[in-house]
Design a protein around this motif. Structure first.
Motif, PDB file in Angstrom:
ATOM      1  N   THR A  62       0.853  -1.179   0.000  1.00  0.00           N
ATOM      2  CA  THR A  62       0.000   0.000   0.000  1.00  0.00           C
ATOM      3  C   THR A  62       0.895   1.237   0.000  1.00  0.00           C
ATOM      4  N   PHE A  63       0.686   2.121  -0.964  1.00  0.00           N
ATOM      5  CA  PHE A  63       1.460   3.358  -1.070  1.00  0.00           C
ATOM      6  C   PHE A  63       0.713   4.434  -0.287  1.00  0.00           C
ATOM      7  N   VAL A  64       1.159   4.682   0.938  1.00  0.00           N
ATOM      8  CA  VAL A  64       0.396   5.509   1.873  1.00  0.00           C
ATOM      9  C   VAL A  64       0.515   6.985   1.536  1.00  0.00           C
ATOM     10  N   GLU A  65       1.728   7.530   1.585  1.00  0.00           N
ATOM     11  CA  GLU A  65       1.905   8.968   1.367  1.00  0.00           C
ATOM     12  C   GLU A  65       3.372   9.316   1.200  1.00  0.00           C
ATOM     13  N   SER A  66       3.598  10.550   0.770  1.00  0.00           N
ATOM     14  CA  SER A  66       4.928  11.147   0.768  1.00  0.00           C
ATOM     15  C   SER A  66       4.837  12.449   1.548  1.00  0.00           C
ATOM     16  N   ARG A  67       5.884  12.770   2.328  1.00  0.00           N
ATOM     17  CA  ARG A  67       5.834  13.949   3.201  1.00  0.00           C
ATOM     18  C   ARG A  67       7.239  14.472   3.438  1.00  0.00           C
ATOM     19  N   THR A  68       7.314  15.704   3.871  1.00  0.00           N
ATOM     20  CA  THR A  68       8.597  16.269   4.268  1.00  0.00           C
ATOM     21  C   THR A  68       8.797  16.055   5.765  1.00  0.00           C
ATOM     22  N   ALA A  69      10.041  16.125   6.195  1.00  0.00           N
ATOM     23  CA  ALA A  69      10.388  16.008   7.612  1.00  0.00           C
ATOM     24  C   ALA A  69      11.673  16.784   7.842  1.00  0.00           C
ATOM     25  N   LEU A  70      11.875  17.216   9.077  1.00  0.00           N
ATOM     26  CA  LEU A  70      13.124  17.917   9.399  1.00  0.00           C
ATOM     27  C   LEU A  70      13.666  17.410  10.727  1.00  0.00           C
ATOM     28  N   GLN A  71      14.973  17.529  10.860  1.00  0.00           N
ATOM     29  CA  GLN A  71      15.663  17.054  12.064  1.00  0.00           C
ATOM     30  C   GLN A  71      16.608  18.145  12.543  1.00  0.00           C
ATOM     31  N   THR A  72      16.329  18.660  13.735  1.00  0.00           N
ATOM     32  CA  THR A  72      17.184  19.702  14.292  1.00  0.00           C
ATOM     33  C   THR A  72      18.374  19.071  15.005  1.00  0.00           C
ATOM     34  N   ASP A  73      19.466  19.809  15.051  1.00  0.00           N
ATOM     35  CA  ASP A  73      20.672  19.351  15.736  1.00  0.00           C
ATOM     36  C   ASP A  73      20.664  19.888  17.165  1.00  0.00           C
ATOM     37  N   ARG A  74      20.683  19.001  18.135  1.00  0.00           N
ATOM     38  CA  ARG A  74      20.623  19.421  19.541  1.00  0.00           C
ATOM     39  C   ARG A  74      21.835  20.244  19.957  1.00  0.00           C
ATOM     40  N   TYR A  75      22.895  20.185  19.164  1.00  0.00           N
ATOM     41  CA  TYR A  75      24.114  20.931  19.510  1.00  0.00           C
ATOM     42  C   TYR A  75      24.213  22.227  18.699  1.00  0.00           C
ATOM     43  N   GLY A  76      23.153  22.604  18.030  1.00  0.00           N
ATOM     44  CA  GLY A  76      23.136  23.871  17.309  1.00  0.00           C
ATOM     45  C   GLY A  76      23.608  23.803  15.879  1.00  0.00           C
ATOM     46  N   GLY A  77      23.793  22.609  15.358  1.00  0.00           N
ATOM     47  CA  GLY A  77      24.209  22.459  13.964  1.00  0.00           C
ATOM     48  C   GLY A  77      23.058  22.723  13.010  1.00  0.00           C
ATOM     49  N   ALA A  78      23.336  22.555  11.749  1.00  0.00           N
ATOM     50  CA  ALA A  78      22.334  22.835  10.718  1.00  0.00           C
ATOM     51  C   ALA A  78      21.178  21.836  10.788  1.00  0.00           C
ATOM     52  N   THR A  79      19.991  22.337  10.540  1.00  0.00           N
ATOM     53  CA  THR A  79      18.809  21.476  10.478  1.00  0.00           C
ATOM     54  C   THR A  79      18.829  20.682   9.174  1.00  0.00           C
ATOM     55  N   LYS A  80      18.526  19.387   9.276  1.00  0.00           N
ATOM     56  CA  LYS A  80      18.489  18.534   8.087  1.00  0.00           C
ATOM     57  C   LYS A  80      17.044  18.383   7.620  1.00  0.00           C
ATOM     58  N   HIS A  81      16.874  18.435   6.306  1.00  0.00           N
ATOM     59  CA  HIS A  81      15.543  18.312   5.710  1.00  0.00           C
ATOM     60  C   HIS A  81      15.472  17.019   4.892  1.00  0.00           C
ATOM     61  N   PHE A  82      14.327  16.352   4.973  1.00  0.00           N
ATOM     62  CA  PHE A  82      14.154  15.054   4.324  1.00  0.00           C
ATOM     63  C   PHE A  82      12.833  15.007   3.559  1.00  0.00           C
ATOM     64  N   LEU A  83      12.798  14.099   2.596  1.00  0.00           N
ATOM     65  CA  LEU A  83      11.553  13.688   1.970  1.00  0.00           C
ATOM     66  C   LEU A  83      11.338  12.223   2.339  1.00  0.00           C
TER      67      LEU A  83
END
Length: 215
Positions: A62-83
């Motif tokens: 079953t092909f449910v969905e596609s979405r964006t997501a982001l991951q912040t760095d707890r040490y203040g680094g750059a936020t990573k963005h995902f599909l």
């Protein structure tokens, strides 16, 4: 032209062509246009969308969905963005299998995910997407027989790269055929008879990309 006994000239009678012969000739012309007797035009890939189910032989997906997501760095680094692409996969076989990884360019994938033949637009990265089964809390990479599992493909976007509005997958299917040990094994259906024939695309799945949240 022929002459009658009274001297008058008569025209020849037209040759009658049976209607059945004309119908048969037309039928043969149509048959030839579609590749000859006993052959049928090949069906195009199914066009599917969010929530659609596809029987892939070894798996029901079953092909449910596609979405964006982001991951912040707890040490203040750059936020990573995902599909992310979310699937529900049922292992219809009787053995545990790994979820594998999708095809990257000309490099063949393996296990279930090798049936995801192509994604458009392509999101390029050195290692390709990560593929996990998060159902048990601790991410796994196994698909248990007779069970339906959530499978998440995660593609990391480059800094500044905007996610696409939608993605489309070319999807293949599996069939039981002779394996390396001469025992039946699940293999991708090929689009041709040669061993070097490419995998057959049985479906094209289009998923709009939704706005997701933080990981």
């Amino acid at each position: 032209m022929t002459s009658s006994p009274d001297g008058e000239t008569r025209g020849r009678r037209p040759v009658a062509v049976p209607v059945a012969a004309l119908v048969m000739a037309a039928g043969l012309g149509i048959t030839a246009a579609f590749g000859g007797l006993g052959e049928h035009p090949e069906e195009p890939p199914k066009q599917l969308g969010p929530g659609s189910n596809l029987d892939q032989g070894e798996f029901m997906t079953t092909f449910v969905e596609s979405r964006t997501a982001l991951q912040t760095d707890r040490y203040g680094g750059a936020t990573k963005h995902f599909l992310e692409v979310v699937l529900k996969v049922t292992n219809k076989g009787d053995e545990t299998t790994v979820v594998g990884a999708p095809t990257q360019g000309k490099t063949p994938g393996f296990s279930f995910a090798k049936s995801l033949l192509k994604m458009t637009p392509e999101i390029k990265s050195e290692s390709g997407p990560t593929v996990t089964v998060p159902d048990e809390g601790v991410p796994s990479r196994q698909l248990q027989p007779g069970m339906t599992s959530t499978v998440v493909l995660r593609y990391q976007l480059a800094p500044g790269q905007r996610p696409p509005k939608k993605v489309q997958f070319d999807v293949g299917t599996f069939e039981l055929s002779e394996g390396f040990a001469l025992a039946p094994d699940w293999n991708l259906v090929r689009d041709g008879d040669g061993t070097d024939a490419p995998p057959k695309v049985v479906a094209q799945v289009t998923l709009p990309v939704k706005q997701g949240g933080a990981l």
